[in-house]
Write an enzyme that holds these catalytic residues in place. Structure first.
Site, PDB file in Angstrom:
ATOM      1  N   THR A 197       0.833  -1.215   0.000  1.00  0.00           N
ATOM      2  CA  THR A 197       0.000   0.000   0.000  1.00  0.00           C
ATOM      3  C   THR A 197       0.865   1.262   0.000  1.00  0.00           C
ATOM      4  OG1 THR A 197      -1.745  -1.132   1.139  1.00  0.00           O
ATOM      5  CG2 THR A 197      -1.615   1.218   1.561  1.00  0.00           C
ATOM      6  N   ARG A 225     -14.124  -8.001  -0.694  1.00  0.00           N
ATOM      7  CA  ARG A 225     -13.424  -7.592   0.540  1.00  0.00           C
ATOM      8  C   ARG A 225     -12.919  -6.141   0.450  1.00  0.00           C
ATOM      9  NH1 ARG A 225      -8.110  -5.567   2.023  1.00  0.00           N
ATOM     10  NH2 ARG A 225      -7.616  -6.332   4.082  1.00  0.00           N
ATOM     11  N   GLY A 227     -10.623  -3.314   2.777  1.00  0.00           N
ATOM     12  CA  GLY A 227      -9.723  -3.251   3.932  1.00  0.00           C
ATOM     13  C   GLY A 227      -9.859  -1.951   4.706  1.00  0.00           C
ATOM     14  N   THR A 248      -0.445   1.056   6.904  1.00  0.00           N
ATOM     15  CA  THR A 248      -0.301  -0.057   5.970  1.00  0.00           C
ATOM     16  C   THR A 248      -0.128  -1.332   6.773  1.00  0.00           C
ATOM     17  OG1 THR A 248       1.072  -1.055   4.258  1.00  0.00           O
ATOM     18  CG2 THR A 248       2.194   0.452   5.762  1.00  0.00           C
ATOM     19  N   GLY A 249      -0.717  -2.405   6.293  1.00  0.00           N
ATOM     20  CA  GLY A 249      -0.583  -3.666   7.021  1.00  0.00           C
ATOM     21  C   GLY A 249      -1.829  -4.506   6.866  1.00  0.00           C
ATOM     22  N   GLY A 251      -5.128  -5.231   6.991  1.00  0.00           N
ATOM     23  CA  GLY A 251      -6.228  -4.284   7.124  1.00  0.00           C
ATOM     24  C   GLY A 251      -7.290  -4.649   8.136  1.00  0.00           C
TER      25      GLY A 251
HETATM   26  N1  ASP Z   1      -3.908  -2.362   4.564  1.00  0.00           N
HETATM   27  C1  ASP Z   1      -4.119  -2.862   3.235  1.00  0.00           C
HETATM   28  C2  ASP Z   1      -5.372  -3.692   3.237  1.00  0.00           C
HETATM   29  O1  ASP Z   1      -5.541  -4.516   4.120  1.00  0.00           O
HETATM   30  C3  ASP Z   1      -2.996  -3.675   2.710  1.00  0.00           C
HETATM   31  C4  ASP Z   1      -1.620  -3.062   2.872  1.00  0.00           C
HETATM   32  O2  ASP Z   1      -1.430  -2.125   3.627  1.00  0.00           O
HETATM   33  O3  ASP Z   1      -0.728  -3.507   2.196  1.00  0.00           O
HETATM   34  O4  ASP Z   1      -6.152  -3.571   2.317  1.00  0.00           O
END
Ligand code: ASP
Length: 330
Positions: A197, A225, A227, A248-249, A251
Site C-alpha cells: 500500500t 473484501r 480493507g 499499511t498492514g 487491514g
Molecule cells: N492495509 C491494506 C489492506 O488490508 C494492505 C496493505 O497495507 O498492504 O487492504
C-alpha cells in the site's frame, strides 16, 4: 516623524504576524510494510524502490516549499507511487481471487475534518484523486464499486480498463498462492502477500495537515473484501489539532483497532508523543494477531515511521529539505 513611527510600528506588527503564520512544512510517505528483507532483494530492485520513493517525496515537498497546500502535496506524491508498478496501488496492484484489480483509497483534510474515499473500484487510474473528488464534489464520504467508477466517469476523472493495472509479477503471486492447498488465513505466505500500500501525510505553511492512503488491498481477496484504507480512522486520519496518519498492514486488524484515530486520540486526550502513540497502537494490532506500520506528522511537524514488520518502504523530508529514505529496520 510621528507618522513615520506609526508606519514603522505597523510594518513591524505586520511582518511579525506573517512570520507567526508560517508553520514548518514537512512530508512523509510509505510504500507498504511487510517481510521486506535485504537478503531477498536484488540491488537493482532496491535501487528502483529508492529512486521512486525519492521522486514521490520530492514531488510533494516541492509543492509545500512553493507555498502549496498539503492536499496537493499528498495527492501528487501518492500519484507518483500509484503510477509505478512497484507498489500495491494503481498499476501493479495485487489481484483478487478472480484475477482482477479492485482499488481502495481515502483522503482526509485536517483543517475541517472533511474526508473522501472510494472502495472496490475497477477502473479509476489514480484512486487518490477520486477520493479527493468524493470529498470536494459529492455530499458523501465513501463511494463503492460501480458507484465509485460511475462517479469518476461523471466527474471526468481518468479511467482505464482493468487490464491496465495487471502486472506479470502480481499474476504470478496470485497463482502461486492459489496453488498452495489447504491454505489457512494464518499462513505466513498469505499474510506476506498483503503488503505494498502507499500513503502520505503532509503539513503546509499554514499548518494544514492532510493524509492520504491508496491500495489494491490483499492478494486473493474475495467476496468484495474491503480493507482499512478507505475506512476513515482505520487506515487514514488527519486533524490539525493533533496529527495526520496513514497506515499499511493487515487491514482487518487496522479496522478492528481503529489505528489511525487511536493514534490521534492518544495525542488529543493524553498529549502523548506521536512516536509513542504509534507504538502503542501497533502493539494493539499485534495483540489481535496483525502487523504493519504507520507514518504520520504531528502539528509541530514531528514525524513517525513505526512498524512491527521486517521492513517498510518509507521517506521523510523536513522543513529544511533534509531527506531520509529507508526500507529495512534501522
Ligand atoms: N492495509 C491494506 C489492506 O488490508 C494492505 C496493505 O497495507 O498492504 O487492504
Amino acid at each position: 516623524m510621528k507618522k513615520l513611527y506609526i508606519y514603522l510600528s505597523a510594518l513591524f506588527i505586520f511582518s511579525c504576524s506573517i512570520e507567526s503564520n508560517e508553520n514548518k512544512i514537512g512530508i512523509v510517505i510509505h510504500g507498504g510494510a511487510g517481510t521486506i528483507l535485504k537478503e531477498n532483494m536484488t540491488p537493482e530492485l532496491e535501487n528502483s524502490y529508492m529512486i521512486k520513493l525519492e521522486e514521490a517525496i520530492r514531488t510533494g515537498y516541492d509543492i509545500l516549499k512553493n507555498g502549496g497546500p498539503s492536499k496537493d502535496a499528498v495527492e501528487q506524491a501518492i500519484r507518483v507511487m500509484e503510477d509505478s508498478p512497484l507498489f500495491n496501488a494503481g498499476v501493479g496492484a495485487v489481484l483478487t481471487n478472480d484475477e482482477r484489480v479492485s482499488l481502495d483509497a481515502s483522503f482526509m483534510d485536517g483543517k475541517n475534518l472533511n474526508a473522501g474515499a472510494i472502495a472496490g473500484s475497477s477502473y479509476i487510474k489514480n484512486p487518490i484523486s477520486a477520493a479527493i473528488a468524493v470529498m470536494e464534489e459529492s455530499p458523501h464520504v465513501l463511494l463503492s464499486s460501480k458507484g465509485a467508477d460511475d462517479f469518476a466517469i461523471e466527474k471526468g476523472i481518468d479511467t482505464v480498463p482493468n487490464s491496465y493495472f495487471i502486472t506479470e509479477r502480481r499474476l504470478n503471486s496470485l497463482r502461486s498462492l492459489k496453488n498452495i492447498n489447504n491454505i489457512s488465513y494464518e499462513d505466513p505466505f498469505l499474510k506476506d502477500s498483503k503488503y505494498g500500500t502507499v500513503g502520505s501525510v503532509a503539513i503546509d505553511i499554514n499548518g494544514n495537515i492532510s493524509a492520504g492512503t491508496s491500495t489494491g488491498g490483499t492478494t486473493n481477496k474475495i467476496w468484495g473484501r474491503i480493507g482499512d484504507v478507505p475506512i476513515i480512522g482505520a487506515g487514514n486520519y488527519a486533524n490539525n489539532d493533533c496529527c495526520g496518519i496513514s497506515a499499511t498492514g493487515w487491514g482487518e486488524h487496522f479496522i478492528r483497532n481503529v489505528v489511525a484515530y487511536d493514534i490521534a486520540a492518544q495525542i488529543l486526550y493524553k498529549n502523548e508523543d506521536i512516536i509513542n502513540a504509534s507504538k502503542n497502537s501497533l502493539d494493539k494490532v499485534k495483540a489481535t494477531g496483525g502487523d504493519g506500520g504507520v507514518i504520520g506528522l504531528d502539528k509541530n511537524g514531528k514525524v513517525t515511521m513505526e512498524f512491527n514488520t521486517a521492513g517498510m518502504y518509507r521517506a521523510h523530508m523536513d522543513n529544511d529539505g533534509n531527506i531520509t529514505i529507508k526500507i529495512y529496520k534501522d
